[in-house]
Design a protein around this motif. Sequence first.
Motif, PDB file in Angstrom:
ATOM      1  N   LYS B  47     -41.321   7.709 -45.217  1.00  0.00           N
ATOM      2  CA  LYS B  47     -42.700   5.781 -45.240  1.00  0.00           C
ATOM      3  C   LYS B  47     -41.264   4.688 -44.192  1.00  0.00           C
ATOM      4  CE  LYS B  47     -40.385   5.024 -49.068  1.00  0.00           C
ATOM      5  NZ  LYS B  47     -39.646   6.623 -49.533  1.00  0.00           N
ATOM      6  N   SER B  48     -40.267   4.809 -44.282  1.00  0.00           N
ATOM      7  CA  SER B  48     -39.673   3.963 -43.473  1.00  0.00           C
ATOM      8  C   SER B  48     -39.415   4.348 -42.289  1.00  0.00           C
ATOM      9  CB  SER B  48     -37.723   4.642 -42.963  1.00  0.00           C
ATOM     10  OG  SER B  48     -37.363   3.330 -44.495  1.00  0.00           O
ATOM     11  N   THR B  49     -40.076   5.520 -41.479  1.00  0.00           N
ATOM     12  CA  THR B  49     -39.830   6.211 -40.090  1.00  0.00           C
ATOM     13  C   THR B  49     -41.966   5.979 -39.680  1.00  0.00           C
ATOM     14  OG1 THR B  49     -39.053   8.362 -40.849  1.00  0.00           O
ATOM     15  CG2 THR B  49     -41.237   8.781 -39.032  1.00  0.00           C
ATOM     16  N   ALA B 168     -42.434  -5.052 -43.959  1.00  0.00           N
ATOM     17  CA  ALA B 168     -41.149  -5.456 -44.785  1.00  0.00           C
ATOM     18  C   ALA B 168     -40.726  -3.727 -45.354  1.00  0.00           C
ATOM     19  CB  ALA B 168     -41.191  -6.749 -45.597  1.00  0.00           C
ATOM     20  N   ASP B 169     -39.431  -3.035 -44.567  1.00  0.00           N
ATOM     21  CA  ASP B 169     -38.973  -2.167 -45.142  1.00  0.00           C
ATOM     22  C   ASP B 169     -37.461  -2.374 -46.203  1.00  0.00           C
ATOM     23  OD1 ASP B 169     -38.226   0.175 -45.892  1.00  0.00           O
ATOM     24  OD2 ASP B 169     -37.633   1.091 -43.638  1.00  0.00           O
ATOM     25  N   GLU B 170     -38.075  -2.368 -47.287  1.00  0.00           N
ATOM     26  CA  GLU B 170     -37.651  -2.198 -48.413  1.00  0.00           C
ATOM     27  C   GLU B 170     -37.255  -4.143 -48.367  1.00  0.00           C
ATOM     28  OE1 GLU B 170     -35.270   0.478 -50.312  1.00  0.00           O
ATOM     29  OE2 GLU B 170     -36.512   1.838 -49.226  1.00  0.00           O
ATOM     30  N   PRO B 171     -37.662  -4.702 -48.465  1.00  0.00           N
ATOM     31  CA  PRO B 171     -36.919  -6.241 -47.903  1.00  0.00           C
ATOM     32  C   PRO B 171     -36.232  -6.456 -48.891  1.00  0.00           C
ATOM     33  CG  PRO B 171     -38.839  -6.678 -48.514  1.00  0.00           C
ATOM     34  CD  PRO B 171     -39.096  -5.131 -48.194  1.00  0.00           C
TER      35      PRO B 171
HETATM   36 MG   LIG Z   1     -36.334   3.712 -45.805  1.00  0.00          MG
END
Ligand SMILES: [Mg+2]
Lengths: 396, 226
Positions: B47-49, B168-171
């Motif tokens: 996901k983050s990638t 937004a990455d896990e904000p």
């Molecule tokens: Mg991640």
Amino acid sequence: MRLFDIAAFAVRGLTANKMRSGLTTLGILIGVASVILLIAVGNGASSAVQQSIAGLGTNILTISPQRAQPGSPVKPLTTADAAALVGPDSPDVKYASPVVSAQATAGYGGTSYAISQFIGTDPRYFETTNSGVAQGNLFSDNDVQQARKVVVIGATVATQLFPGVDPVGKSMLVNNIPFTVVGVLAAKGSSGLQDADDMAVAPLTTTQNALTGYGSLTQIVVQARSADALPNAQAQVTTILNGRHRISQTADYRILSQDQLLTARTATTETFTVLLASVAAISLLVGGIGITNIMLVTVTERIREIGIRKAVGAPRSSILGQFLIEATLLSLFGGALGVAAGMLGTQFTIAGIKPVLVPSSVLLAFAVSALIGLFFGSYPASRAAKLRPIEALRHE
Amino acid sequence: MSPVIEVRNLRKTYGAGDTAVHALRGLDLTVEKGEYIAIMGASGSGKSTLLNILGCLDIPTSGTYLLDGIDTSDFDEEQLSLLRNRKIGFVFQSFNLVPRTTALANVELPLVYAGVRRAQRRERALAALDLVGLKDRTHHRPNELSGGQQQRVAIARALVTSPAIVLADEPTGNLDTDSSREVLAILDRLHASGRTVVLITHEDEVAAHAMRTVRVVDGRVAGVLV
Ligand SMILES: [Mg+2]
Ligand SMILES: Nc1ncnc2c1ncn2[C@@H]1O[C@H](COP(=O)(O)OP(=O)(O)OP(=O)(O)O)[C@@H](O)[C@H]1O
């Protein structure tokens, strides 16, 4: 985006960590100041030497013994040689003073002091070497004939052995032999490597008796009638000595004129200056390595910040610019303070030498420090600016 | 009208040879303008990638990424930084504010790099801080703010340039329930005002705010839940 904003980031970066910025500045300050100061000291020393030699006059020849080829006999320089140099065969020679010298330990009251030059000679020596008396009297030919234990001391010896006391008339022990101080010479000042006032002069006969023995003279100091007569005087001296020493090829003595002495001494002090300058250059280099170090630490420590800036759209050039401005400000600021400190330092006498500022050294030190900042700052900064934002953000 | 985000056959491989990690294995994704999307999936699924590539913070090993109809594949670093500045607002799980710098200066940062003049910069940054309810904290530094407040500053920074997309990455990953609610309310408002929002989350309640949820499994999109 304007340069002004980037510069503002740089200033904020510097003020955010005052301690680190201060220490870096200090490193450069020391480097720059020492370059300026050490070069000034070297320069001061060489001009002092030149002045003191010029002060002796330009009409002097110094004759000293010299070993000829191995195996060939060396005749000592004698008092008779000195006496023979003044006469009808040498119309251009005014005086020839025999000189012996040694180191000696002098004592007065509870204190003792090692005099670096204890000279035995005749009264003409004072005139030849431009030595005036500040207190008391010089000794006379009669003192030399009678081998009286009298001595004229230099200003340094006077202050070391007789602080707050008038030395004239006092009895001082030289290598445990009592000498009466009859006079104090006027101060000549230091000639850089050597303190010209750290000396004492006594009659030749007395000095040979008490200190040096009756071997070869250390020198014969010849005064020509005038500076113009010096070459003729040198030729006459050479003829007489060659005759007396039966010289056919290589002489067993050496004649130095004041000019040659000046050249030789100047070479020595130039070496001295180069030595000081290299010490200074090393300290500047160390300062430069300090900047590199700090910049590396600064950049590494702030790689995350660089990542944040890149993530919001900072172009590579602005990151690079910010860190270069930081490095340049540090080195310019440190350099400017260093110049100030260096110039202030040259106002003081250091180790007996009055430093003489060399303007080009100020420029050099300042320019080098600025370039060092730019050069060593650019490497870590460009490395950081090249990182991909995510790499920078992930940096531990 | 073309989609804001169009990703085709995206691959990302970390390392090489035996130790190579295939974080993305041919992922396809389309996000229309004005959508609000939640990306979910197991830890390590990529996901983050994906989001980093969408935010132009990283580049894919292969595949195409059209942002606002522009193919980013052969953009150089200079052009990418321009994209990041103009088109993208990124919110991180760990806030990523510039330390020792006031909230206002942090929010102004993207505008500085965009070349906005000082007065206008200030005005827009203050408006953005007002939007996230931090008008009274403009001169606080990150270490003087709570986690929730820091994240709101980060959101203000993400939206101050009026970007095409907010990522937004896990904000809310580092926030308590109350702070999470505030942050999600701000994102809801952004979406309501027509902004495209893509967020990563592990929580169903957070995902419930989105219009649809994209599930990532092993570097690919597994299915779309409406
Ligand atoms: Mg991640
Ligand atoms: N810089 C990197 N170098 C090597 N491997 C990496 C790197 N970044 C991520 N990976 C690997 O890629 C895979 C996907 O990572 P990613 O961070 O995208 O997962 P994620 O779905 O965000 O997980 P989480 O929910 O835990 O945040 C993981 O197996 C991870 O180990």
